[in-house]
Each structure stands twice: as C-alpha cells, then as structure tokens.
Enzyme design. Sequence first.
Site, short mmCIF file in Angstrom:
data_model
loop_
_atom_site.label_atom_id
_atom_site.label_comp_id
_atom_site.label_asym_id
_atom_site.label_seq_id
_atom_site.Cartn_x
_atom_site.Cartn_y
_atom_site.Cartn_z
N ARG A 167 -71.32 81.73 -84.55
CA ARG A 167 -71.69 82.64 -83.45
C ARG A 167 -70.49 83.05 -82.62
O ARG A 167 -70.57 83.16 -81.40
CB ARG A 167 -72.76 82.01 -82.55
CG ARG A 167 -73.94 81.39 -83.27
CD ARG A 167 -74.60 82.35 -84.20
NE ARG A 167 -75.71 81.72 -84.92
CZ ARG A 167 -76.37 82.32 -85.89
NH1 ARG A 167 -76.01 83.54 -86.30
NH2 ARG A 167 -77.37 81.72 -86.49
N LYS A 288 -75.88 66.69 -82.09
CA LYS A 288 -77.06 67.48 -82.47
C LYS A 288 -77.75 66.68 -83.55
O LYS A 288 -77.30 66.64 -84.69
CB LYS A 288 -76.61 68.85 -82.99
CG LYS A 288 -77.74 69.72 -83.55
CD LYS A 288 -77.25 71.13 -83.90
CE LYS A 288 -78.36 71.97 -84.49
NZ LYS A 288 -77.95 73.36 -84.80
N GLU A 292 -82.41 71.17 -86.81
CA GLU A 292 -81.94 72.16 -87.78
C GLU A 292 -81.14 71.51 -88.91
O GLU A 292 -80.01 71.88 -89.19
CB GLU A 292 -81.12 73.25 -87.08
CG GLU A 292 -81.96 74.06 -86.09
CD GLU A 292 -81.25 75.23 -85.45
OE1 GLU A 292 -80.02 75.20 -85.35
OE2 GLU A 292 -81.94 76.18 -85.04
N ASP A 371 -84.37 79.68 -77.52
CA ASP A 371 -82.99 79.70 -78.00
C ASP A 371 -82.19 80.86 -77.41
O ASP A 371 -81.90 81.82 -78.11
CB ASP A 371 -83.00 79.79 -79.53
CG ASP A 371 -81.64 79.49 -80.12
OD1 ASP A 371 -80.76 79.02 -79.38
OD2 ASP A 371 -81.47 79.72 -81.34
N GLU A 399 -74.63 85.51 -78.61
CA GLU A 399 -75.35 85.56 -79.88
C GLU A 399 -76.52 86.54 -79.85
O GLU A 399 -76.63 87.42 -80.69
CB GLU A 399 -75.85 84.15 -80.23
CG GLU A 399 -76.70 84.14 -81.49
CD GLU A 399 -77.18 82.74 -81.86
OE1 GLU A 399 -76.90 81.78 -81.12
OE2 GLU A 399 -77.86 82.63 -82.90
C1 GCU Z 1 -78.94 78.71 -82.52
C2 GCU Z 1 -77.83 79.29 -83.35
C3 GCU Z 1 -77.27 78.28 -84.31
C4 GCU Z 1 -76.90 77.01 -83.58
C5 GCU Z 1 -78.09 76.48 -82.82
C6 GCU Z 1 -77.78 75.28 -81.94
O1 GCU Z 1 -80.08 78.53 -83.28
O2 GCU Z 1 -78.30 80.41 -84.06
O3 GCU Z 1 -76.14 78.85 -84.92
O4 GCU Z 1 -76.45 76.04 -84.46
O5 GCU Z 1 -78.57 77.49 -81.95
O6 GCU Z 1 -77.71 75.50 -80.73
O7 GCU Z 1 -77.62 74.20 -82.41
#
Ligand code: GCU
Length: 685
Positions: A167, A288, A292, A371, A399
């Site tokens: 991003r 994190k 995701e 987000d 972003e």
């Molecule tokens: C958004 C973003 C991702 C990023 C994620 C995060 O979804 O598109 O690229 O990794 O946020 O904050 O972890």
Amino acid sequence: MAEIKPYSMCWLEYTDLNKYRDKYRRIFGNIVVLGDNSLNLPLKELRDFLTYSLGIKPKIFRNTFANTSNFVLIGKLSDVRKVLKGLDEFEFSLGEEGFLIKKVEFGENSILILTAKEYVGLIYGVFKLIEKLKLGEDIDKINFLSNPSLKFRILNHWDNLDGSVERGYAGNSIFFKDNKIIINDRTKDYARLLSSIGINGIVINNVNVKKKEVELLTIPYLKKLKELAKIFSAYGIKIYLSINFASPIYLGGLNTADPLDKRVSLWWKTKVDEIYEYIPDFGGFLVKADSEFNPGPHMYGRTHADGANMLGEALEPYGGFVIWRAFVYNCLQDWRDVKTDRAKAAYDNFKPLDGKFMDNVIVQIKYGPMDFQVREPVNPLFGGLEQTNQILELQITQEYTGQQIHLCYLGVLWKEILEFDTYAKGKGSEVKEILKGSVFKIKNNGMAGVSNVGDNINWTGHDLAQANLYTFGELAWNPDEKIEKIVERWIKLTFGDDEKVVENISYMLLNSHKAYEKYTTPLGLGWMVNPGHHYGPNPEGYEYSKWGTYHRANYEAIGVDRSSRGTGYTLQYHSPWREIYDSIDTCPEELLLFFHRVPYNYRLKSGKTLLQTYYDLHFEGVEEAEEIRRRWIELKGKIDDKTYERVLQRLNMQVEHAKEWRDVINTYFFRRTGIPDEKGRKIYP
Ligand code: GCU
C-alpha cells in the site's frame, strides 16, 4: 550554502529567511551549551538553520558565559538550574520528553533558554525552536513549555525486504532493497523529519511478515539494524519490528509456536536477549496475529492474551513493548452468510480479554471497525476496553483515499475521530482523552500511523500528502490542537507565508476529504473499489468476495442493517450512541448506510431521497475537485515550477478520476432503480 539534496526536506527545508535576520540576530549570535558532547546534535541543528536560513553564524561557548551577554542557552534542566535561578517549577511541569523555551532578562542581558529534563526533549525542543524562527514568531517574551500528550507516537512502515511497500504510493522502501537494509544520507534526514514532529517510534517492516522478513530477527540483519537504530536513537526514535508469530518454527526449528509451550517461550526469550545485545533501546514487536492468514495463538486454541503476554514476558526485562493488532476478523466469509458482520469482529475478539494483558502489551486498534474507509464510525473498542493499553491506528498512506494521486487531507477526519466522545464514563470520554490516560487508568497509549513515505524525491508521491505526515505527528503530540492551525503552520513552513498561498492551500487541504468522500462512497457506504489494488470505482468489487465487505444493494435498498434488529453491531457502543445509531431517524446521515439498510426513496433531513442525494453528492464532489484544482492554478508563479507542475498533474488526474467515480456510481444506482436524476444531468444508461 546548505548542501543541495536530491530530495525534498519538506517542512525542514532551509529557505532564505533574511527578512527575519535583524529580528533574531541579537540573541542568536551566541550559543552557550551546558554539558558534554552529547548535545552536539541539537546544537548542530540550530547552528545549521541559523547559518543557512538566517545568515547568522553563531559563536559557540561551551560551559561558559564569559564575554557573552545576549545568548541562547542550551542544556539539560539539571545543568541549567545550577547556573540560573527561578526554574524550580519546571522540575515538576516538564515531562520526560518535554521541553521548555523561555526568555529571561538579567539587567542588560537577554538569555533564551532551551532546556529539557532529558536529551530527547532537547531534540524535540530545538526543532520546535527552529519552527518558530522559520515562522518568524516573536520570541521576545517566549515562555513555551510543551510535553507530548500521548506516550507512543509511532509510524508503521509496511515495507518489505525486497524494497516493495505494501500500500505504498511514493516509490520504493527507504529502508530495504534487494533483501538488504539501506543506510544512507536519507536515513538520517528521515530521522530528522520524524523527530521534528515528535515521532518516537518506527516499525520498519510490514505487518505481514513473510518468510524472508522473518530473517530480520537473525544476527546478520541484527548487525545492520543496530546501525540503523543508532541513527534513529540519536533523534529520540526507537526501532520496532513486526514479527511473524510462527518465527520459532521458521527460525528455531520447533514444530510449534504455541505460546504456552515452554520451548516456544524460551525461544522468544533467548531471541529477545539477542536483539537487545545489538539494540539496547529496541522498542519492541508489532504483531498481526490470526489475521488475514498470518499465524497466531488461535491456531493452538490459545487467546490473543496468551500470545501477547508470552512475548510481553520476554520483552519486560528490557522495558520493551508488544503492540498487538486488533485487526482480527473472519476473512473467509461466504457472502451468502448474512449473520456474520465483520464490523463486530474486533470488539467480539478483544472485549472479553480486557484486563488480561500485561502492562507492556498494547492493543493497536484501527480507527474504524472495517478498514480505513473514507468514513466509518469510531471503533467501539475505544470506550469498550477499560483496562487495556491502546493505540489508535490511522492510515496515513492513502490506500482507500486516493493513493496519493488524489489530494485527500486526512487531518480533518483524524481530528473528528480523536474528538469522538465514547461516553464510556459519561460525557467527556473522547478518544483523545482515553489515549491520554485520563478516562481509564491506562497509560501506555498512543497513536500509530501507517506511513505514506517512499523513496520518491518528495517522500510522499503527492507533494501535498506531506501535510498528512506532518499532521499525524503534530496531533499525536497534541491531539487538542486545532486542525486549521496545523494546516496553516505546515503551509508556511513548506511554501512560505504568502497570503494567497496560505489561503488557497488551506482551502484545498481542508476541503479535500469531504470532496473525496462525496464523489466516492458517501453516507458511510465505503468499499465499491477495485479489488486487490483498491484504486478506482467498482460497485460490486467486494460484493461476492470472502472479505466480509458487502452492501447488498438490490432494486429497492442498499446497506447492511447493523442495528439491534439486524446484526446488533450498534450494541457495542455506550449509550447514547447505541440508541442514536440504532434508529434510522437519529443516525448521523454521514454514517447512515454504515448502520442501516435504506430504501432509495427514503427521505433524508433535506427532504431529498437517498437516491437523489447520492446523485447530488457525486456531482458536487466533482465540482469540488475542480474547485480545488482551480485554487492551485491560481498559485502559478508563487510555488516553485517543478512542485507546481507535479501537483497540477495529480490534480488533473484527480478531476478525471473523480468523474469516473461519479459516473460509475451514478450509473450503478440508475441501473438498479431506473430512476433518473431530478435535475436531468447526464447519467449514463
Ligand atoms: C488492509 C490492507 C492490507 C493490510 C491490512 C492490515 O486490509 O489492504 O494490505 O495488510 O489492511 O492492516 O493488516
């Protein structure tokens, strides 16, 4: 002559300020430094500025006042108090990172004192002093004491070792290239820029820590990180690393990363010992986890508290911190599932853990529950968490807000977020007060901004996006400051004080977020972007995906019912917000489609239908983008040509892309409803 750099120094650029020379010459001709060589850095900053911008070459005296009558006195408070009386009160009012700039008179003598309890305060203080001089402020009676309101003021770089930036819209990473750590002139200049806005921490790598980046924890990289950390440390900035929770598997050869497994916690302890051998003032880890597709404690049936505390224990002996992100949701949702609401996820995951985290663990919370959309309600974890340290996460990188092609000044939105009253303890429980530690007894709070910086010559792609970086720092230092003041200061520091320049750029910045919101997805709708890269309109781009981001438009209505009759998201707020948001009649219209499913023929307070409002906003948004461009064009000749052209090019793209947004979105609604614009403007069939 100051050295000419191949990149901009933004608000720190040495511009010709001869016009102020006489005003400052008397005092700044002499500088007395109390203390040892450790003060060389603030001294050099001041001296360079005086020389290159004001044409004043000060005489420097070390630990002596002999032959000096009017002078600047720089030193730690403990040293200054030894030679000057009347400073007792500052022993109490100055915080660890704060500073004091104060003018005192002794008979015929004038002394301008720059002092702080710690070295870091002197660094922040010298940059503030320079700022004041650059703005031509009167310092004759100055008595300026400043302490940061927030303890953690951190930038998150989403930079990868190969040099790419997730991003990122301003070129490649300034930290990494070809799997190596870059250290060059720019490194130090970046530290100077950040220090001048009070930043005290940077996470240098992406939160998504892939296989290669895991190696940042190994000795060859630690050796280089040591050098990098030293440069930043001199400017009061600590280095943090994003880590992969499964590092013990990747690097330690273990078959598990279970936080309750002794081998795992021992591995982390040993690793942390090693890190501090190289970087004694290492800040800590950003994590994190279970988010995701990144590994985390859930994989082993453990909680986020188990995971974070295990790391917290390893870091505690060194005063390090674990910053644990609350961006956790089901990213494998089926669009047919109408019960799961991604907006609820952060609160559902973290509220039950409130009070279970160690004192050196901080939960980092995105401003909204989804987000970083152009507008979202404030995340209900603010006000929801009462016994957990927290950091507000903002996205400086644009972003979803135009990717530094569009001008979208975010300070206006951030200020609204900081001033949102959560009512956690009744009126006066604003987000900024929670972060200051004045609502709950939690002190390790702050703000984190996802950096918008890359190796472009202007650092941020769009020259005016530097304002977002500057504002982030200034707000993190003092969230009470008026946004208009920050904007004015940034413009003057960057472009000088020509009235028209200040007036027009202020207008451009202060109106750009609203304009962007109007021509994209107003009324709290969000998304509708192209999947993957997230630039440009695509009304159903995220409609049938796994990411939990749906508007569910049909021919009658659009939006998700997040009220107590719907997904129940409104119940995560304190009263009166839960009632206000719960009813379509009282819900603030700017968030209407976030909280409610609304028929196109629903009448808003203006008396206009939702559909007509949507059409109108899109036409208005484009007009506003055109007006913003017009204001810039008026400045031709007042801004240096290269910058002028660079910005104009982007503003031209912005207008074109705003039209694309307008037409795609309007057509989408027209096709859904078959209802034309009341004013007969062009909507493509
Ligand atoms: C958004 C973003 C991702 C990023 C994620 C995060 O979804 O598109 O690229 O990794 O946020 O904050 O972890």
